[in-house]
Enzyme design. Structure first.
Site, PDB file in Angstrom:
ATOM      1  N   SER A  43       0.799  -1.221   0.000  1.00 10.10           N
ATOM      2  CA  SER A  43       0.000   0.000   0.000  1.00 10.10           C
ATOM      3  C   SER A  43       0.833   1.273   0.000  1.00 10.10           C
ATOM      4  CB  SER A  43      -0.920  -0.001   1.221  1.00 10.10           C
ATOM      5  OG  SER A  43      -1.557   1.227   1.371  1.00 10.10           O
ATOM      6  N   LYS A  91      -1.690   5.219   5.990  1.00 10.58           N
ATOM      7  CA  LYS A  91      -1.954   5.962   4.749  1.00 10.58           C
ATOM      8  C   LYS A  91      -1.277   7.321   4.809  1.00 10.58           C
ATOM      9  CE  LYS A  91      -4.597   2.880   2.947  1.00 10.58           C
ATOM     10  NZ  LYS A  91      -4.110   2.111   1.835  1.00 10.58           N
TER      11      LYS A  91
END
EC number: 3.4.21.-
Length: 110
Positions: A43, A91
């Site tokens: 990610s 994130k």
């Protein structure tokens, strides 16, 4: 024989005192100030975990900045996954409150 038992008893007593002081201090630090987390998966590549599934990076999560709402664009944040509350996700912040995000670009609201 009696001297060796006395030495063991003193050592054990000192260890217990240190343990019962160090554990609460460590838990408080990890909960309130900062903690260490491991990043796995693709990610955040290539910034974090560039080797893919063969390796994982370790990051230091700063609790103070989040508590004081000092998050800025480009910061990396960790949060609880909305799909699986048992999992934390990591994130990068691309927009802040009041920003309009359209087609991958950021348009600041005036």
């Amino acid at each position: 024989m009696a001297q060796s038992q006395g030495w063991v008893k003193r050592y054990f007593k000192a260890f217990c005192k240190g343990f019962f002081v160090a554990v609460p201090v460590a838990v408080t630090f990890l909960d309130q100030v900062a903690c260490v987390a491991r990043v796995e998966g693709a990610s955040m590549q290539p910034s974090l975990n560039p080797g893919g599934s063969q390796s994982s990076d370790v990051v230091l999560l700063n609790h103070w900045k989040v508590r004081n709402f000092e998050v800025q664009r480009g910061d990396i944040v960790s949060l609880v996954s909305p799909k699986n509350p048992e999992q934390k996700i990591i994130k990068r912040v691309i927009a802040l409150e009041g920003d309009i995000v359209k087609d991958g670009g950021i348009w600041k609201r005036m």
